[in-house]
Design a protein around this motif. Structure first.
Motif, PDB file in Angstrom:
ATOM      1  N   THR A  74     -30.247  14.400 -31.284  1.00 19.16           N
ATOM      2  CA  THR A  74     -29.203  14.106 -30.205  1.00 19.16           C
ATOM      3  C   THR A  74     -27.856  14.859 -30.462  1.00 19.16           C
ATOM      4  O   THR A  74     -27.155  14.873 -29.677  1.00 19.16           O
ATOM      5  CB  THR A  74     -29.113  12.425 -30.183  1.00 19.16           C
ATOM      6  OG1 THR A  74     -28.966  12.038 -31.467  1.00 19.16           O
ATOM      7  CG2 THR A  74     -30.385  11.920 -29.723  1.00 19.16           C
ATOM      8  N   ALA A  78     -25.644  15.156 -27.271  1.00 19.82           N
ATOM      9  CA  ALA A  78     -24.610  14.048 -27.179  1.00 19.82           C
ATOM     10  C   ALA A  78     -23.447  14.368 -28.072  1.00 19.82           C
ATOM     11  O   ALA A  78     -22.231  14.519 -27.736  1.00 19.82           O
ATOM     12  CB  ALA A  78     -25.032  12.614 -27.572  1.00 19.82           C
ATOM     13  N   GLN A 162     -32.064   7.545 -33.601  1.00 21.01           N
ATOM     14  CA  GLN A 162     -32.903   8.355 -32.666  1.00 21.01           C
ATOM     15  C   GLN A 162     -33.451   7.770 -31.270  1.00 21.01           C
ATOM     16  O   GLN A 162     -33.666   7.977 -30.487  1.00 21.01           O
ATOM     17  CB  GLN A 162     -33.634   9.322 -33.276  1.00 21.01           C
ATOM     18  CG  GLN A 162     -33.195  10.408 -34.466  1.00 21.01           C
ATOM     19  CD  GLN A 162     -32.198  11.450 -33.761  1.00 21.01           C
ATOM     20  OE1 GLN A 162     -32.234  11.607 -32.600  1.00 21.01           O
ATOM     21  NE2 GLN A 162     -31.174  12.166 -34.807  1.00 21.01           N
ATOM     22  N   SER A 165     -31.177   6.661 -28.765  1.00 17.39           N
ATOM     23  CA  SER A 165     -31.005   7.617 -27.950  1.00 17.39           C
ATOM     24  C   SER A 165     -31.917   7.779 -26.880  1.00 17.39           C
ATOM     25  O   SER A 165     -31.665   7.987 -25.722  1.00 17.39           O
ATOM     26  CB  SER A 165     -30.624   8.940 -28.444  1.00 17.39           C
ATOM     27  OG  SER A 165     -29.610   8.711 -29.553  1.00 17.39           O
ATOM     28  N   THR A 332     -24.220  11.745 -24.268  1.00 15.83           N
ATOM     29  CA  THR A 332     -25.281  12.145 -23.294  1.00 15.83           C
ATOM     30  C   THR A 332     -24.815  12.133 -21.817  1.00 15.83           C
ATOM     31  O   THR A 332     -25.479  13.220 -21.067  1.00 15.83           O
ATOM     32  CB  THR A 332     -26.434  11.208 -23.396  1.00 15.83           C
ATOM     33  OG1 THR A 332     -26.868  10.980 -25.047  1.00 15.83           O
ATOM     34  CG2 THR A 332     -27.612  11.500 -22.859  1.00 15.83           C
ATOM     35  N   ILE A 355     -33.801  15.034 -24.732  1.00 11.05           N
ATOM     36  CA  ILE A 355     -33.412  14.100 -25.572  1.00 11.05           C
ATOM     37  C   ILE A 355     -34.791  13.350 -26.379  1.00 11.05           C
ATOM     38  O   ILE A 355     -34.666  13.091 -27.765  1.00 11.05           O
ATOM     39  CB  ILE A 355     -32.422  12.875 -25.138  1.00 11.05           C
ATOM     40  CG1 ILE A 355     -30.972  13.571 -25.124  1.00 11.05           C
ATOM     41  CG2 ILE A 355     -32.684  11.555 -25.948  1.00 11.05           C
ATOM     42  CD1 ILE A 355     -30.135  12.678 -24.501  1.00 11.05           C
TER      43      ILE A 355
END
Length: 480
Positions: A74, A78, A162, A165, A332, A355
């Motif tokens: 990510t 992000a 993770q 996300s 994000t 993602i």
């Protein structure tokens, strides 16, 4: 507890690592004669030309894709958006600089991981920083500290990050409950990790190139549509890095903010010097059969992660007009808004899917590192591996549904300690890295396929496994 963790993070990430990782990268770049520039074509040759493997290891390509699985997460989506919001376009320039010097650090740590690797009880290759600390420096306590920190940060907590996300992006794009997302991700993860490192390598070899190529193709489409604006964006990045553009000042905090955020996000993304990627580098059967070849494979991983994928994200955001330096829309959401400006509503869904792939492969890549740490701690037996795998699955489900900042701050502190110990180790072993590098390219210059000859390294007798590195006969195998 929280104040102690905050204090440690301030020390590690405010001083030790931001400057330490950069300094070590510059040190190896100079000591190795700008290896990552002068011999860059060789980085591709050792991956493209490699096909050798044996029952004990995985191929260099598989090792590269597993390390990319962990690196490309990510942070590439992000994290880049956060760097742009807080540091302005100039942050991307400093992210490039971190990657350029970090390639030398990645080369050094993975070369050492190859050299000091061992065979486990099943005859498979295992290794990493813990092993070169214990064998190369005769400091098993350092290896123990490193292994525990690796399991806590990469093996457990970062996998929760993770999963969080994935759950956030999936809920926003498709309206699916975070709990069900967590359960689904855990189920897919279980299928892969219960097959061990070889299973992870097979999945990564297919999924990682696929996801990277698709993402880069979308970025290339955006660049092609806005080709006349690209030179201006690149100029903006460079000017902002040195305070020559208003976008680098004001709310963003000027050159200092650009440098700090670019360096920090670059380090988080490519992991050079952290000691994570060497754990999978050690599992590979190098081709050519020389420790340096696998070091170059992992240096290439830093290039792909930061100079290709992170740059792709930055260019798409900067071309979209969605960026407000110092604004509230970041992470994000900013990346999704940027891509939506380019390709319409499909952008939100594309980023959600990206993602998922980026974060999911990070989960299985991070887990693979834990198996090496368990091997060093002599806990990689069947019960130990089952407990570790179940703990990872539990963290995935928990991470998808909850976000407790203190826990994530603890992971940062753990990774900070891990990286600090690793940097000290590779600096102390830098002479060996230099000797290996000169040996490799001396053989290349003579028109030979480089092969490591342990007879030329008498100082390593009793430190490396002679059953792995042998040319004229096995050396004495170190006592366990």
């Amino acid at each position: 507890m929280a104040p102690i963790i905050d204090f440690l993070n301030n020390i590690f990430w405010g001083y030790v690592l931001i400057y330490g990782l950069l300094a070590v990268g510059v040190f190896f770049t100079l000591r190795l004669g700008f290896l990552q520039i002068r011999h860059f074509p060789e980085f591709f040759r050792v991956v493209i030309g490699s096909g050798e493997s044996d029952k004990a290891g995985i191929t260099p390509l598989q090792a590269l894709t597993v390390s990319l699985a962990s690196r490309v997460g990510t942070g590439n989506l992000a994290g880049v958006a956060v760097a742009l919001t807080l540091g302005g376009p100039g942050a991307i320039f400093w992210m490039w600089m971190v990657a350029l010097f970090g390639m030398a650090t990645a080369y050094a740590e993975s070369t050492l991981a190859q050299l000091y690797k061992i065979r486990n009880e099943d005859g498979d290759y295992r290794g990493g920083p813990a092993f070169y600390m214990a064998r190369g420096l005769r400091a098993p306590w350092m290896g123990g500290v490193f292994s525990v920190c690796l399991i806590l940060s990469f093996g457990l907590i970062f996998n929760a990050v993770q999963a969080n996300s994935i759950a956030d992006a999936t809920e926003a794009a498709f309206g699916i409950s975070k709990l069900w997302v967590g359960i689904g991700v855990a189920a897919i993860t279980a299928i892969v990790i219960f097959g061990g490192i070889r299973s992870i390598a097979r999945v990564a070899e297919i999924v990682v190139p696929f996801m990277a190529v698709i993402y880069l193709l979308v970025a290339l489409y955006v660049v092609a549509v806005h080709i006349t604006e690209v030179p201006g964006v690149l100029a903006l990045i460079v000017k902002s890095a040195f305070g020559l553009e208003e976008a680098a000042g004001g709310v963003a905090g000027g050159v200092a903010a650009a440098m700090l955020n670019g360096v920090k996000r670059g380090l988080f993304s490519n992991e050079a010097g952290m000691g994570s990627a060497p754990n999978i580098a050690a599992v590979a059967t190098p081709d050519p059969h020389h420790p340096s070849s696998q070091g170059m494979v992992q240096a290439l991983g830093v290039f792909i992660d930061t100079l290709l994928i992170c740059t792709a994200t930055a260019i798409m955001i900067l071309l979209s007009g969605a960026l407000t330096v110092g604004g509230t829309v970041t992470g994000t959401e900013l990346t999704q808004n940027a891509l939506s400006n380019h390709i319409g509503g499909a952008g939100t869904y594309f980023i959600a899917i990206a993602i998922f792939f980026f974060a999911f492969t990070s989960i299985i890549g991070n887990y693979s590192y834990s198996e090496n740490a368990l091997t060093f701690l002599k806990l990689a037996n069947k019960p130990g591996l089952i407990v570790m795998r179940l703990a990872v699955l539990a963290m995935v489900i928990w991470g998808a549904t909850v976000k407790v900042q203190t826990v994530f701050d603890f992971a940062d502190a753990s990774m900070g300690l891990m990286a600090t110990v690793n940097l000290i180790a590779i600096l102390l072993l830098s002479g060996t890295v230099v000797k290996l590098t000169r040996d490799y390219f001396r053989q290349r210059a003579a028109g030979r396929n480089p092969i490591f000859d342990n007879d030329e390294y008498p100082e390593l007798k009793g430190k490396i496994d002679g059953t792995i590195w042998t040319k004229h006969g096995p050396m004495q195998t170190p006592a366990e």
